[in-house]
Every structure is written in structure tokens, then in C-alpha cells.
Scaffold this motif. Structure first.
Motif, PDB file in Angstrom:
ATOM      1  N   ALA A 187      31.750  37.755  49.060  1.00 38.31           N
ATOM      2  CA  ALA A 187      30.798  36.695  48.716  1.00 38.31           C
ATOM      3  C   ALA A 187      29.435  36.953  49.341  1.00 38.31           C
ATOM      4  N   ALA A 188      29.428  37.383  50.603  1.00 39.59           N
ATOM      5  CA  ALA A 188      28.159  37.628  51.293  1.00 39.59           C
ATOM      6  C   ALA A 188      27.364  38.730  50.590  1.00 39.59           C
ATOM      7  N   ARG A 189      28.049  39.776  50.159  1.00 39.87           N
ATOM      8  CA  ARG A 189      27.375  40.879  49.467  1.00 39.87           C
ATOM      9  C   ARG A 189      26.757  40.389  48.153  1.00 39.87           C
ATOM     10  N   CYS A 190      27.509  39.572  47.430  1.00 39.11           N
ATOM     11  CA  CYS A 190      27.021  39.027  46.161  1.00 39.11           C
ATOM     12  C   CYS A 190      25.826  38.103  46.382  1.00 39.11           C
ATOM     13  N   LEU A 191      25.968  37.161  47.312  1.00 41.87           N
ATOM     14  CA  LEU A 191      24.941  36.134  47.493  1.00 41.87           C
ATOM     15  C   LEU A 191      23.670  36.689  48.118  1.00 41.87           C
ATOM     16  N   ARG A 192      23.808  37.717  48.973  1.00 47.49           N
ATOM     17  CA  ARG A 192      22.604  38.353  49.526  1.00 47.49           C
ATOM     18  C   ARG A 192      21.761  38.958  48.403  1.00 47.49           C
ATOM     19  N   SER A 193      22.443  39.579  47.449  1.00 46.84           N
ATOM     20  CA  SER A 193      21.687  40.176  46.338  1.00 46.84           C
ATOM     21  C   SER A 193      21.086  39.098  45.443  1.00 46.84           C
ATOM     22  N   LEU A 194      21.753  37.948  45.359  1.00 45.21           N
ATOM     23  CA  LEU A 194      21.269  36.875  44.493  1.00 45.21           C
ATOM     24  C   LEU A 194      20.058  36.160  45.094  1.00 45.21           C
ATOM     25  N   GLU A 195      19.833  36.347  46.393  1.00 47.22           N
ATOM     26  CA  GLU A 195      18.687  35.701  47.038  1.00 47.22           C
ATOM     27  C   GLU A 195      17.360  36.124  46.402  1.00 47.22           C
ATOM     28  N   ALA A 196      17.344  37.305  45.798  1.00 48.28           N
ATOM     29  CA  ALA A 196      16.105  37.799  45.183  1.00 48.28           C
ATOM     30  C   ALA A 196      15.977  37.360  43.728  1.00 48.28           C
ATOM     31  N   THR A 197      16.852  36.445  43.307  1.00 45.58           N
ATOM     32  CA  THR A 197      16.779  35.944  41.943  1.00 45.58           C
ATOM     33  C   THR A 197      15.551  35.061  41.755  1.00 45.58           C
ATOM     34  N   GLN A 198      15.098  34.929  40.527  1.00 50.34           N
ATOM     35  CA  GLN A 198      13.965  34.049  40.240  1.00 50.34           C
ATOM     36  C   GLN A 198      14.382  32.586  40.329  1.00 50.34           C
ATOM     37  N   TYR A 199      15.628  32.305  39.914  1.00 52.30           N
ATOM     38  CA  TYR A 199      16.131  30.923  39.903  1.00 52.30           C
ATOM     39  C   TYR A 199      17.244  30.819  40.940  1.00 52.30           C
ATOM     40  N   LYS A 200      17.099  29.902  41.885  1.00 51.12           N
ATOM     41  CA  LYS A 200      17.934  29.929  43.082  1.00 51.12           C
ATOM     42  C   LYS A 200      18.938  28.782  43.175  1.00 51.12           C
ATOM     43  N   ASN A 201      19.119  28.032  42.098  1.00 48.45           N
ATOM     44  CA  ASN A 201      20.038  26.898  42.138  1.00 48.45           C
ATOM     45  C   ASN A 201      21.411  27.303  41.605  1.00 48.45           C
ATOM     46  N   VAL A 202      22.437  27.027  42.388  1.00 51.00           N
ATOM     47  CA  VAL A 202      23.785  27.477  42.049  1.00 51.00           C
ATOM     48  C   VAL A 202      24.758  26.296  42.155  1.00 51.00           C
ATOM     49  N   VAL A 203      25.495  26.032  41.071  1.00 47.91           N
ATOM     50  CA  VAL A 203      26.604  25.073  41.116  1.00 47.91           C
ATOM     51  C   VAL A 203      27.867  25.861  41.421  1.00 47.91           C
ATOM     52  N   VAL A 204      28.489  25.552  42.539  1.00 48.16           N
ATOM     53  CA  VAL A 204      29.668  26.285  43.014  1.00 48.16           C
ATOM     54  C   VAL A 204      30.902  25.410  42.838  1.00 48.16           C
ATOM     55  N   TYR A 205      31.957  25.991  42.262  1.00 47.31           N
ATOM     56  CA  TYR A 205      33.251  25.287  42.221  1.00 47.31           C
ATOM     57  C   TYR A 205      34.138  25.888  43.299  1.00 47.31           C
ATOM     58  N   ASN A 206      34.508  25.067  44.270  1.00 54.84           N
ATOM     59  CA  ASN A 206      35.323  25.508  45.403  1.00 54.84           C
ATOM     60  C   ASN A 206      36.795  25.427  45.033  1.00 54.84           C
TER      61      ASN A 206
END
Length: 652
Positions: A397-416
Motif C-alpha cells: 500500500a505504501a508503495r502504491c500511495l507514495r506514487s499516487l501522491e504526485a497525482t493531479q487529483y488527490k481525493n480517494v474514497v477507500v473501502y476498508n
């Protein structure tokens, strides 16, 4: 050839209606012997017609132990194993084989699973371990009612549990237990120090709504020197608590429930009964806490009665109701979803779930409203943190989300849907420069349910968002990877667009390209992903993808009425929805744009899901029929998909 001679013996009176079913169940025995105690219907004739040996006896005054001992005397002395049942009981087929697999010379008594009552769907309700299989020589029946076998041998009794042997009880509701009270009162009068009879008399008073008599009798029972069986003492305390509750004395009811829990803290029943008592008094803190404590107990008792309401949806239902009234809506939703999962046809549970989900979404919205109002695109992500692989999953998850930090749109709906609570997950996600909304809670509901709940959250709380993405944890993104995809949707009449991917083996399947040396360093991987981009748009579908939110909502997303499995074929359901949205004449097909390329290891976490892939496939057929399969063979680009859906279409 059987190793032992087995005899089934029973007592009966006016049980003609059960004879055929009972004899069918007992036919695995070498002989069946029944002692009739005064039937006036055709019970005797029906039994004899099926091959049973029937003796007629008059028992007066009536005592169950006397009747059973007379019945046992009719069993030949050369019988090795005696099996005592009643005519309203059924042994599950194959019982004799289970018995002879474990019985040995010199064995005295066999114990087995007894379902005293069953639910409408056939699953156990009241369940406990039973004891009525024994040798011929060393037992007699004792107690005038609630009779038990007493071992009378000189050497220690040798017992065995018979795994797989199950006796089911189908009680006759027309039969009265009115005689029990009088017999129990007589037994206690004869021997006031007999803990078993005193206990059952107190319980019978409770059944008859004689609350004060129940309290007084069971209080005496608890003071008896012989009353040392903790599980039965716990039950006595629960009946006292219930009697006080029915008398309106809540404090004493609570006191006795707490004593019951202290007596036997490893059984669920006292916790659940206290939670239910608290519910009716609108004591939501106790309701929630005690229901949750019950759910921490995962093993049924192997020496006492397990009541159905302690092991069905009831604990989760009570926890949900308590949490809802305390305003803990995430926990209320978590338990309401579990309750419905256990009993999916219960209309009240489903109605409560919708109410709780609505309230949860309503309360989640204010603190996040400003977060979503300006964004064109919102991401959705399923987070499955598995307890046994927590470290590995967090790294993924950390590897994925670190790369997503550079996205243009930063809002994420997460289903736990993993092992972390929502608060624990929120703490983990706080390290990333993204803005998260967490829904769901600690249950692996699978891909279709998790994705659909994310969509529904967006439709209800941020309906003006134009685009919705579907992301996976085993992905690595380039900076602003979604920018070109959004531009494509803005300039084309398309419901969705997929991103180009390269997998862990270096394959880019939709353009038949392979990178032999995949870089391990993340920076080198980012360079490679940029180098692989092109202006190609090809026929195909993969994740990540971005949906036009308006069309996604129009087509309904994942239809959970048909997609009941945890994974597989859910994407095909959406593709067919889009295909029919545009109409067959439009000949729409899914597309992949290589103006953006993302690393997708491909289904690393799906290995943890065990549902048969046929569940959703069968749902797909129910939803779209055989022609849907034909159209899927046209929608997919890969040769495997084309061949598979053509084959399945031809089979229909």
C-alpha cells in the motif's frame, strides 16, 4: 461385516406420525426395540410393519427413568452398543459407520453432537453434546424427568466422542410438557439436596413465568454443595437474571448477568442476554459493549448447551443497534453488514442496514464536503490488509500511495475490508499527501461490493464529480498519470477509458510488447513508464480505468443482485452495461490509451479470495443471458476472453 451388534431402543406413546421417518433413520442398526407406554393410535402397528420389535408396558406413576430402564431391559444381553433415541429424533445417515470407526472393545459410552432445535434453513439453533450411546451392561437411567444415564461399572468409564455422528431433534409442538413441573416438584420434595432436580425445577418455574419461585429455587441450587458444574451454575444465574428482568428489577438482573459472566467467561450466552436486556432498557453503552464482548468468543462450548441466538446474527445486530444509538456510525455499519451477511433474508436487518448506512454517509459528509467539491476526478481504492500478511500488505500500500501522491487529483474514497479498524487505517493513511474518505470496516466483502459501495458514496455525497477511477494496491503511478485519460474522456463520447499497463513480468499484453529487464528501483521504473507512453488507443479493457460518473450511475455500476461472489467477472458486468447503454447498433467497445502507462503487478492480493469464480459467472448469465456472453466475446480483445465467452455461449 460389522464389528459390533448395534441396537436402537426407544420409548413412545402416540407417535404414529414419526414412525416412517424414524425407522428410515434407524435402519442402520441390527435391531430396533421400542417400548410403547400406552398408544391409542396406530404407532405400534406402524412400527411392527417396518420391522421394529415392540413391547407394551404400563408405567404408573409415570417416571421417565423407570420407562427407559424397562425399555433397556428389553434389549438382548448380547448387544454390544445401545443407541437410545426418541421417535421425534433423526440420526444423520451414515451414523453407524461413524460409530464403528471409533468404538473399541471395552468402550462404555459415546458422546456426539445433538441439535435440539433447528432453524427454518436447517442450520443448528440449540446445540449441545449428547450421551445416549452406551454398552449394554454397565448403565441405568436415573431421575424421574430430565433423566440421564448413570454408569454402574467397577472400573473407570471409558468415553469417546463420535466425530461426525449427529442427532437432530424435530419436536412435536402439540405435545405438552405440563407434567414436568409436577414430577420435578415431587423429585425435589423427595431429595431436596439433588442439584440436578433442583436446577431443572428452577428452570421450569422460569418457563412457567413463575419468576419469584424461579429466583428462590435457583438461589437454593447455587448454595448446594453438589452444585459445582460451572456451566450449569452460569445458566442458573442467567435464569435468575431473566426472572428479575421480567419482574422489572433491572439492577438485580444486571447483577446476576455479571455473576454469570464471571462464572463462565468463555461462553457467549450471558453476554448476549445482558446485551439484549440492556437493549430493551435503552442502555446503549451496555448493549454495544456486551455484544462486542460476546463476539470475541469464537468457539462453542463442548460441554453445555449452545443457544442459537448467541451464534447467529443476534450479537452483531445488538452491537449495531447499540453503536447506532451511541452515534458510533462506522461500528454500527460494520456490525449491521455482518448481521445481514449471516442472515441475508431478514427484512428487518436489511432495513436497519440501509438506515445505518444512510446515517453513516450523512455524518461522514460534513467533515469532508469541502474536500470533494472542486475536483473533477475522485479515485476509489479497496484496502485489504490481511492480519497474517500485514507487514507485506502495508508495504504494498505504501508503495502504491507514495506514487499516487504526485497525482493531479488527490481525493480517494477507500473501502476498508481488512483487519485494521477504520481509526487504525486512518492513522496509517495520515502519512500520505492525499485526502481520504474511509467507508466499510474490517470485513472482506469482495470486489463488487467494495467497489459499488465506493460508487454509491460518491453518487450520494459528491454527485457533481465528473469522473471516477478504479485503482488497485499493486499499482505504481507516474506523476499526473490520469491527466491524459481525463482529457480523452472530455473530448470523446466514451463511458470509460483504461490506462496502458505493464505487469511484473514486463508484459504489455494489449500491444504484444515485452520488456525483458524490469527495473527494481522505483525511480528507474518511473523512467521506464514514461518511456513506454505513446499516442496509441487500442481495443481492450484493464485496470486502472476511469469512468464517466454520469454514465456509470445511469448503468448502475456493479449489480450486486447478480454479483454475489467476491471476485471475477464483475468488470464484464460493467462492460455489458455500457455496451447496452449505447445500443448494439453503436458497436461500442472498451479502449486503452497508452498516453499513460502504469505498473500493475496483476492481482497480487486476489489470491486471498476463495470464492468460486462460477458464482459471478452464473450471475452474469442471469443478468444478461446467453446473448450477453456472445457480446462479451466481441467486447474483449484478448484471445483467451474471446475463446472463453464464445465457448460459454455455445454451451447455453
Amino acid at each position: 461385516m460389522s464389528k459390533f451388534k448395534v441396537c436402537v431402543y426407544a420409548i413412545c406413546k402416540n407417535e404414529e406420525q414419526f414412525v416412517e421417518r424414524w425407522m428410515d433413520s434407524m435402519k442402520e442398526a441390527d435391531l430396533v426395540i421400542v417400548t410403547d407406554t400406552g398408544s391409542t393410535d396406530q404407532t405400534i402397528e406402524a412400527l411392527e410393519a417396518r420391522g421394529a420389535i415392540v413391547y407394551k408396558e404400563v408405567i404408573h406413576p409415570w417416571r421417565f427413568d423407570v420407562a427407559r430402564n424397562i425399555s433397556l431391559e428389553h434389549v438382548p444381553v448380547d448387544v454390544d452398543i445401545c443407541v437410545c433415541t426418541d421417535l421425534d429424533e433423526i440420526l444423520v445417515a451414515g451414523w453407524r459407520e461413524k460409530l464403528e470407526q471409533v468404538w473399541e472393545e471395552g468402550m462404555n459410552q459415546g458422546k456426539y453432537l445433538y441439535n435440539w432445535s433447528l432453524k427454518l434453513d436447517g442450520t443448528p439453533d440449540v446445540q449441545f453434546t449428547y450421551f445416549k450411546i452406551h454398552d449394554r451392561k454397565f448403565f441405568k437411567w436415573v431421575y424421574p424427568v430430565h433423566e440421564v444415564l448413570q454408569y454402574i461399572g467397577d472400573t473407570p468409564c471409558k468415553e469417546i466422542f463420535i466425530e461426525g455422528l449427529v442427532l437432530n431433534h424435530y419436536p412435536d409442538p402439540s405435545k405438552s410438557r405440563g407434567s414436568y413441573l409436577g414430577i420435578l416438584e415431587m423429585a425435589v420434595e423427595e431429595n431436596p439436596e439433588d442439584d440436578r432436580m433442583v436446577y431443572y425445577l428452577g428452570r421450569e418455574y422460569m418457563y412457567k413465568a413463575k419468576w419469584q419461585e424461579c429466583i428462590e429455587t435457583l438461589t437454593k441450587y447455587l448454595k448446594l454443595k453438589a452444585a459445582t458444574w460451572k456451566e450449569e451454575r452460569c445458566a442458573a444465574m442467567r435464569w435468575i437474571a431473566a426472572s428479575y428482568g421480567n419482574k422489572g428489577d433491572t439492577q438485580e438482573a444486571y447483577n446476576w448477568y455479571y455473576r454469570a459472566i464471571a462464572e463462565v467467561p468463555h461462553m457467549r450466552e450471558a453476554y448476549v442476554e445482558l446485551a439484549r436486556c440492556a437493549y430493551f432498557r435503552k442502555d446503549w453503552e451496555t448493549t454495544f459493549f456486551m455484544a462486542r464482548e460476546a463476539l470475541k468468543i469464537n468457539k462453542k462450548s463442548d460441554c453445555y448447551i449452545n443457544l442459537g441466538y448467541a451464534w447467529d446474527h443476534t450479537p452483531d445486530d445488538l452491537a449495531a443497534l447499540g453503536a447506532y444509538n451511541l452515534g458510533i456510525y462506522d461500528k454500527a455499519l460494520e456490525h449491521a453488514e455482518k448481521a445481514v451477511a449471516i442472515t441475508p433474508e431478514d427484512k428487518r436487518l436489511k432495513s436497519n442496514l440501509e438506515l445505518i448506512r444512510s446515517k453513516y454517509l450523512e455524518k461522514s459528509k460534513p467533515q469532508n464536503a469541502n474536500l470533494f467539491t472542486e475536483d473533477i476526478l475522485v479515485h476509489t481504492l479497496l484496502l485489504l490488509f490481511r492480519e497474517e500478511q500485514l507487514v507485506e500488505d502495508k508495504k504494498l500500500a505504501a508503495r502504491c500511495l507514495r506514487s499516487l501522491e504526485a497525482t493531479q487529483y488527490k481525493n480517494v474514497v477507500v473501502y476498508n475490508q481488512g483487519c485494521l479498524s477504520n481509526e487504525e487505517l486512518r492513522s496509517f493513511l495520515a502519512d500520505f499527501k492525499l485526502q481520504f474518505i474511509i467507508i466499510g470496516g474490517m470485513e472482506n466483502v469482495g470486489v463488487p461490493v467494495g467497489r459499488q459501495r465506493c460508487f454509491e458514496y460518491i453518487w450520494e455525497n459528491i454527485p457533481n464529480v465528473q469522473y471516477v477511477s478504479e485503482l488497485h494496491l499493486d499499482m505504481i503511478f507516474t506523476p499526473k498519470w490520469e491527466e491524459k485519460l481525463v482529457e480523452y474522456l472530455q473530448t470523446h463520447d466514451e463511458p470509460m477509458i483504461s490506462c496502458g499497463i505493464i505487469d511484473k513480468d514486463g508484459e504489455m499484453k494489449f500491444i504484444d510488447k515485452i520488456i525483458k529487464d524490469m527495473p527494481e528501483d522505483e525511480q528507474d521504473l518511473q523512467v521506464l513508464l514514461k518511456q513506454l507512453t505513446s499516442n496509441q488507443v487500442v481495443h481492450g479493457f484493464t485496470n486502472p480505468c476511469i469512468h464517466n460518473n454520469h454514465i456509470l450511475k445511469e448503468t448502475g455500476g456493479y449489480n450486486l443482485k447478480f454479483l454475489k461472489g467476491k471476485q471475477c467477472f464483475e468488470d464484464d458486468s460493467i462492460l455489458l452495461g455500457y455496451y447496452y447503454y449505447y445500443g448494439t447498433r453503436a458497436n461500442w467497445y472498451p479502449k486503452i490509451s497508452y498516453e499513460s502507462v502504469v505498473y500493475h503487478a496483476v492481482a497480487l492480493q486476489r489470491l486471498g479470495l476463495t470464492d468460486s469464480v462460477t458464482i459471478n459467472f452464473n450471475g452474469l448469465i442471469k443478468q444478461y443471458g446467453a446473448m450477453g456472453l456472445k457480446h462479451l466475446s466481441q467486447l474483449h480483445k484478448s484471445e483467451w476472453h474471446i475463446a472463453f465467452f464464445k465457448e460459454q455461449f455455445n454451451k447455453q
